[in-house]
Design a protein around this motif. Structure first.
Motif, mmCIF file in Angstrom:
data_model
loop_
_atom_site.group_PDB
_atom_site.id
_atom_site.type_symbol
_atom_site.label_atom_id
_atom_site.label_comp_id
_atom_site.label_asym_id
_atom_site.label_seq_id
_atom_site.Cartn_x
_atom_site.Cartn_y
_atom_site.Cartn_z
ATOM 1 N N LEU A 268 0.866 -1.104 -0.066
ATOM 2 C CA LEU A 268 -0.007 -0.059 0.112
ATOM 3 C C LEU A 268 0.832 1.270 0.004
ATOM 4 O O LEU A 268 0.561 2.220 -0.846
ATOM 5 C CB LEU A 268 -0.951 0.125 1.098
ATOM 6 N N PRO A 269 1.824 1.303 0.738
ATOM 7 C CA PRO A 269 2.506 2.676 0.873
ATOM 8 C C PRO A 269 3.155 3.077 -0.458
ATOM 9 O O PRO A 269 3.051 4.240 -0.863
ATOM 10 C CB PRO A 269 3.822 2.413 1.773
ATOM 11 N N GLU A 270 3.628 1.991 -1.242
ATOM 12 C CA GLU A 270 4.361 2.082 -2.651
ATOM 13 C C GLU A 270 3.120 2.844 -3.499
ATOM 14 O O GLU A 270 3.320 3.749 -4.288
ATOM 15 C CB GLU A 270 5.175 1.144 -3.082
ATOM 16 N N LEU A 271 2.073 2.009 -3.483
ATOM 17 C CA LEU A 271 0.992 2.310 -4.456
ATOM 18 C C LEU A 271 0.505 3.725 -4.106
ATOM 19 O O LEU A 271 0.440 4.538 -5.071
ATOM 20 C CB LEU A 271 0.112 1.456 -4.429
ATOM 21 N N LEU A 272 0.379 4.255 -2.743
ATOM 22 C CA LEU A 272 -0.217 5.384 -2.459
ATOM 23 C C LEU A 272 0.730 6.511 -2.943
ATOM 24 O O LEU A 272 0.443 7.591 -3.438
ATOM 25 C CB LEU A 272 -0.311 5.577 -0.884
ATOM 26 N N LYS A 273 2.164 6.154 -2.707
ATOM 27 C CA LYS A 273 3.278 7.424 -2.963
ATOM 28 C C LYS A 273 2.971 7.565 -4.565
ATOM 29 O O LYS A 273 3.236 8.806 -4.914
ATOM 30 C CB LYS A 273 4.533 6.746 -2.781
ATOM 31 N N ARG A 274 2.542 6.585 -5.226
ATOM 32 C CA ARG A 274 2.738 6.833 -6.730
ATOM 33 C C ARG A 274 1.200 7.611 -7.197
ATOM 34 O O ARG A 274 1.017 8.614 -7.922
ATOM 35 C CB ARG A 274 2.763 5.361 -7.704
ATOM 36 N N LEU A 275 0.099 6.949 -6.560
ATOM 37 C CA LEU A 275 -1.210 7.702 -7.017
ATOM 38 C C LEU A 275 -1.734 8.592 -6.235
ATOM 39 O O LEU A 275 -2.409 9.528 -6.640
ATOM 40 C CB LEU A 275 -2.162 6.397 -7.061
ATOM 41 N N LEU A 276 -1.659 8.598 -4.855
ATOM 42 C CA LEU A 276 -2.123 9.547 -4.026
ATOM 43 C C LEU A 276 -1.170 9.742 -2.881
ATOM 44 O O LEU A 276 -1.256 9.809 -1.876
ATOM 45 C CB LEU A 276 -3.321 8.975 -3.169
ATOM 46 N N PRO A 277 -0.317 10.870 -3.379
ATOM 47 C CA PRO A 277 1.061 11.261 -2.573
ATOM 48 C C PRO A 277 0.413 12.074 -1.243
ATOM 49 O O PRO A 277 0.894 11.962 -0.023
ATOM 50 C CB PRO A 277 1.884 11.869 -3.140
ATOM 51 N N GLU A 278 -0.852 12.502 -1.299
ATOM 52 C CA GLU A 278 -1.028 13.355 -0.258
ATOM 53 C C GLU A 278 -2.203 12.733 0.731
ATOM 54 O O GLU A 278 -2.648 13.036 1.630
ATOM 55 C CB GLU A 278 -1.902 14.534 -0.712
#
Ligand SMILES: [Zn+2]
Ligand SMILES: [Zn+2]
Length: 386
Positions: A262-272
């Motif tokens: 999850l952290p990697e995916l969010l960093k890419r798609l929803l950094p905020e």
């Protein structure tokens, strides 16, 4: 006396309540942690003027039942578990007006007492009298209406419907209007009302929003569907089990990952962070993670129920500096009598899928196998057909 045993020809038989002097039925009784649930004969009190007898057709195993079975909550025993069920009204008391014999119904475990502050604000699931009753293993009026000889049998979640028959107040038996298979309708009774209501009523997810859903079990899959119905633009399902992630993708998730990814995916798609994050598990780790992945000014919602005694460890700066909101929801934050007709509309319009969430189905006598399948994380709701 009506003996409910295995006489299938009795199903649908219309017996006026005057004939009942206590009704014997077979029910799955929980006696102690570590001891398998056993099917036993219990006696139900005759229905009063506002009571109805429901012949149960399908009952889902919910996380709440599992908390009890694992000993994570202390409730009186022996107890008939089960609160997510659908069946057919078999008999009604003299003053019953809301349902008739032959009606297909979904059971609500939160009838409104109509008097307390929570019931008056339209939130019967938050009713203080209901919660006292649930903790005491009784109905809201303090009785259980179930015995075995001289022994009181308690009711799980003020319902206790893992049984062939159950006697409930008419306000608890919500008619489906027919047309929804009863195995599917059972899911509406807890998981669907809880999950869809968390999105539409508690959080108020708006079209185009981004949503993270932690946990894709029975309730989580309905949170995902609720997010799709609300028009969310991105729905990220998080679950360690591959089959549940696949199911989430079929039901409306735009992405599905394991917790570690999850952290990697969010960093890419929803950094905020996401506009909304839901914890459909109810563990401090998943609740804290939902809050962490919510953006500044966003909303995290605790949907799953925690084991007793757990505490959250939170950074207050999440709320002051970052203006996040953390809230919770019980039974979809709406009166089931209001929410169920709306859910049925979604089902009829093809927006809410129930059929693919029906998991393995067990007869009542295989209750212990059903419980183990549910504990193993079966994709889809484990159902018992009493
Ligand atoms: Zn439940
Ligand atoms: Zn109340």
């Amino acid at each position: 006396m009506l003996h409910a045993a295995d006489d299938h020809e009795e199903r649908g038989e219309q017996v006026p309540p005057a004939k009942y002097h206590g009704l014997d039925t077979r029910a799955a009784v929980f006696r102690a942690v570590g001891r398998p649930l056993a099917v036993e004969e219990v006696t139900l009190d005759a229905p009063g003027p506002n009571g109805v007898v429901v012949r149960m057709a399908a009952v889902g195993i919910c996380g709440t039942d599992l908390h009890q079975i694992r000993g994570e909550w202390q409730r009186p025993t022996p107890m008939v578990l089960g609160h997510e069920g659908a069946g057919v009204v078999e008999a009604v008391g003299d003053e019953v007006e809301r349902v008739a014999v032959g009606d297909e119904v979904v059971l609500s475990w939160a009838p409104s007492c109509g008097e307390c502050a929570d019931c008056r604000r339209g939130r019967p699931a938050a009713c203080v009298f209901l919660h006292r009753a649930i903790a005491s293993g009784t109905l809201v009026d303090g009785t259980t209406g179930m015995t075995q000889g001289d022994e009181t049998i308690y009711r799980g979640t003020a319902t206790g419907c893992l049984a062939e028959r159950v006697v409930v107040d008419e306000r608890v038996a919500l008619p489906t209007g027919g047309g929804v298979p009863l195995q599917e309708a059972a899911l509406l009774g807890c998981a669907a009302l809880t999950g869809v209501g968390a999105v539409l009523s508690a959080a108020g997810v708006t079209p185009g929003s981004s949503v993270v859903v932690v946990g894709s079990g029975g309730v989580g899959q309905f949170v995902i569907q609720g997010a799709r119905i609300a028009g969310a633009g991105m729905v990220i399902a998080v679950d360690p089990l591959e089959q549940r992630r696949e199911q989430a993708m079929r039901l409306g998730a735009t992405h599905a990952v394991g917790p570690d990814e999850l952290p990697e995916l969010l960093k890419r798609l929803l950094p905020e962070g996401a506009d909304f994050a839901f914890d459909a598990v109810g563990d401090p780790v998943t609740s804290e993670s939902a809050l962490r992945w919510t953006r500044s000014g966003g909303t995290a919602v605790i949907v799953g129920l925690p084991a007793a005694g757990l505490r959250l460890d939170l950074d207050p700066g999440e709320f002051s500096r970052r203006e996040k909101r953390l809230t919770g929801t019980m039974y979809g934050s709406e009166d089931p009598a209001v929410a169920l007709p709306a859910l049925l509309e979604h089902v009829r319009a093809g927006r809410l899928d129930l059929s693919s969430l029906v998991g393995p189905v067990y007869p009542l006598d295989a209750i212990d196998e059903a419980v183990h399948a549910s504990m193993a994380g079966s994709p889809g709701r484990v159902l018992v057909t009493p």
